[in-house]
Design a protein around this motif. Structure first.
Motif, short mmCIF file in Angstrom:
data_model
loop_
_atom_site.label_atom_id
_atom_site.label_comp_id
_atom_site.label_asym_id
_atom_site.label_seq_id
_atom_site.Cartn_x
_atom_site.Cartn_y
_atom_site.Cartn_z
N GLU A 231 -12.01 29.71 7.94
CA GLU A 231 -12.52 28.98 9.09
C GLU A 231 -13.43 29.80 9.97
N GLU A 232 -13.28 31.13 9.95
CA GLU A 232 -14.08 31.98 10.83
C GLU A 232 -15.09 32.83 10.08
N ARG A 233 -15.35 32.47 8.82
CA ARG A 233 -16.26 33.29 8.03
C ARG A 233 -17.66 33.28 8.65
N PRO A 234 -18.37 34.44 8.61
CA PRO A 234 -19.71 34.50 9.17
C PRO A 234 -20.69 33.69 8.35
N GLY A 235 -21.82 33.38 8.96
CA GLY A 235 -22.86 32.65 8.25
C GLY A 235 -22.77 31.16 8.43
N GLY A 236 -21.79 30.67 9.22
CA GLY A 236 -21.68 29.25 9.47
C GLY A 236 -22.74 28.77 10.44
N ILE A 237 -22.81 27.46 10.60
CA ILE A 237 -23.82 26.87 11.48
C ILE A 237 -23.20 25.71 12.25
N ASP A 238 -23.41 25.69 13.57
CA ASP A 238 -22.93 24.61 14.43
C ASP A 238 -24.06 23.61 14.63
N VAL A 239 -23.75 22.34 14.42
CA VAL A 239 -24.76 21.27 14.46
C VAL A 239 -24.34 20.22 15.49
N THR A 240 -25.28 19.83 16.35
CA THR A 240 -25.05 18.77 17.32
C THR A 240 -25.75 17.50 16.83
N VAL A 241 -25.02 16.41 16.82
CA VAL A 241 -25.57 15.14 16.33
C VAL A 241 -25.28 14.04 17.35
N SER A 289 -26.45 10.17 4.33
CA SER A 289 -25.79 8.93 3.90
C SER A 289 -25.64 7.94 5.05
N PHE A 290 -25.81 8.40 6.29
CA PHE A 290 -25.74 7.51 7.44
C PHE A 290 -27.11 6.96 7.85
N ALA A 291 -28.15 7.34 7.10
CA ALA A 291 -29.52 6.86 7.37
C ALA A 291 -29.88 7.07 8.84
N ASP A 292 -30.33 5.98 9.52
CA ASP A 292 -30.76 6.13 10.91
C ASP A 292 -29.63 5.92 11.90
N ARG A 293 -28.38 5.93 11.43
CA ARG A 293 -27.24 5.76 12.34
C ARG A 293 -26.73 7.10 12.87
N VAL A 294 -27.21 8.21 12.30
CA VAL A 294 -26.85 9.55 12.78
C VAL A 294 -28.13 10.38 12.87
N GLU A 295 -28.32 11.05 14.01
CA GLU A 295 -29.48 11.92 14.19
C GLU A 295 -29.01 13.32 14.56
N VAL A 296 -29.54 14.32 13.85
CA VAL A 296 -29.27 15.72 14.19
C VAL A 296 -30.15 16.11 15.38
N LEU A 297 -29.53 16.62 16.43
CA LEU A 297 -30.27 17.02 17.62
C LEU A 297 -30.58 18.52 17.63
N ALA A 298 -29.67 19.32 17.12
CA ALA A 298 -29.85 20.78 17.12
C ALA A 298 -28.91 21.37 16.07
N PRO A 299 -29.27 22.56 15.57
CA PRO A 299 -30.43 23.39 15.86
C PRO A 299 -31.66 22.93 15.08
N PRO A 300 -32.83 23.48 15.37
CA PRO A 300 -34.06 23.04 14.69
C PRO A 300 -34.00 23.19 13.17
#
Length: 319
Positions: A231-241, A289-300
């Motif tokens: 769960e804490e392994r390095p190299g992960g990425i946090d995504v805001t949607v 798979s969610f098409a236009d029902r989910v949008e990623v806001l960050a990170p770029p």
């Protein structure tokens, strides 16, 4: 409550024999000093319990002493019947034994608590399998289970994720763990803790040699260490949607393993914001798979990864 703690100590000593005071304190979440005070209280009540200090010391009951404890509370009786149906016990070949054990427990329960316990088994169901989990390879747990229960070493042919060829390992098992419907073998390989997913074991063979576990190390200790590493392994990425309200329930079910922050719902907004945590950037692509029902806001970089995937899909179908 102290009375419940005294009963717990009595039952642990009755089933385990000599137990170090430090282990009792850890299990009961109290100090070692409190454990010794509880032992004094048991002794004053006529229970033949004694403590022996030193490196190999511990707390134990006088040989041959047994007590028949039937004073279960209503909540304790209910708790015994909240079980994972059709899951862990069946996979280990213990579903028939579980049913038999529960019938014996029911017969031993205080009469006033039997209706509540029986109703609990019909009203509460625990299913540990994730939603929409696709068909995967079946895990052959028979040999792994035999090695764990017989305290024997194992020879494994194992395929790691992303690899085609199998590797061979000789391991010392601590036990089996079922997490979200997936079975794992927790074992030492050359003295270091390792995690082996059961459905990636191509072959397993019991060896004649007894298991060589590290002294004083238990399954729960090794699992906690390995779980934190994953769960804490390095190299992960946090995504805001942001998620449209009409897809929120489905989004939460399918993304439960990656959710790090649940959406705050004010009851009015069309879009709700959530945070996901992935091991690698490429995992973000499943949001298409969610098409236009989910949008990623960050990170770029996560937005760019989805844009590249969308372009590739468009080219495929334009052709």
């Amino acid at each position: 409550m102290k009375s419940g703690r005294l009963l717990s100590i009595l039952l642990l000593l009755q089933t385990r024999g000599r137990v170090p005071a430090r282990e009792l304190a850890k299990r009961l979440e109290v100090s070692v000093r409190t454990v010794y005070r509880d032992v004094d209280a048991l002794s004053a009540a006529g229970v033949p319990v004694f403590a022996e200090r030193g490196r190999h010391g511990g707390i134990e009951l006088l040989a041959g002493f047994r007590t028949d404890v039937t004073g279960l509370t209503a909540d304790e009786s209910r708790a015994l019947f909240v079980l994972a149906a059709g899951g862990a016990h069946a996979a280990l070949g213990l579903d028939a034994a579980l049913g038999s054990a529960l019938r014996k427990v029911m017969a031993a329960l205080p009469a006033p608590h039997r209706p509540a316990a029986e109703a609990t088994s019909r009203r509460v169901l625990v299913d540990a399998t994730r939603w929409k989990r696709g068909p995967g390879p079946e895990a052959d747990l028979d040999t792994l289970r035999d090695a764990v229960f017989a305290d024997r070493r194992l020879r494994l042919r194992y395929r790691h994720g992303g690899e085609r060829e199998t590797r061979t390992y000789t391991v010392d098992p601590y036990g089996l763990v079922a997490k979200a419907g997936v079975w794992y073998l927790v074992a030492d390989h050359r003295g270091a803790p390792r995690l082996f997913r059961a459905d990636r074991v191509h072959a397993a063979r019991l060896l004649d040699a007894p298991v060589r576990r590290r002294p004083g190390v238990e399954l729960a200790d090794v699992w906690e260490r390995l779980r934190r590493q994953v769960e804490e392994r390095p190299g992960g990425i946090d995504v805001t949607v942001r998620v449209r309200r009409d897809r929120l329930d489905l989004f939460l079910r399918l993304n439960a393993p990656w959710l790090s922050d649940l959406p705050r719902d004010d009851g009015r907004s069309e879009w709700l914001t959530a945070r996901l945590s992935y091991g690698v950037l490429g995992e973000v692509r499943h949001l298409l798979s969610f098409a236009d029902r989910v949008e990623v806001l960050a990170p770029p970089e996560a937005r760019e990864e989805l844009a590249r995937a969308a372009v590739a899909v468009t080219r495929l179908y334009d052709g």
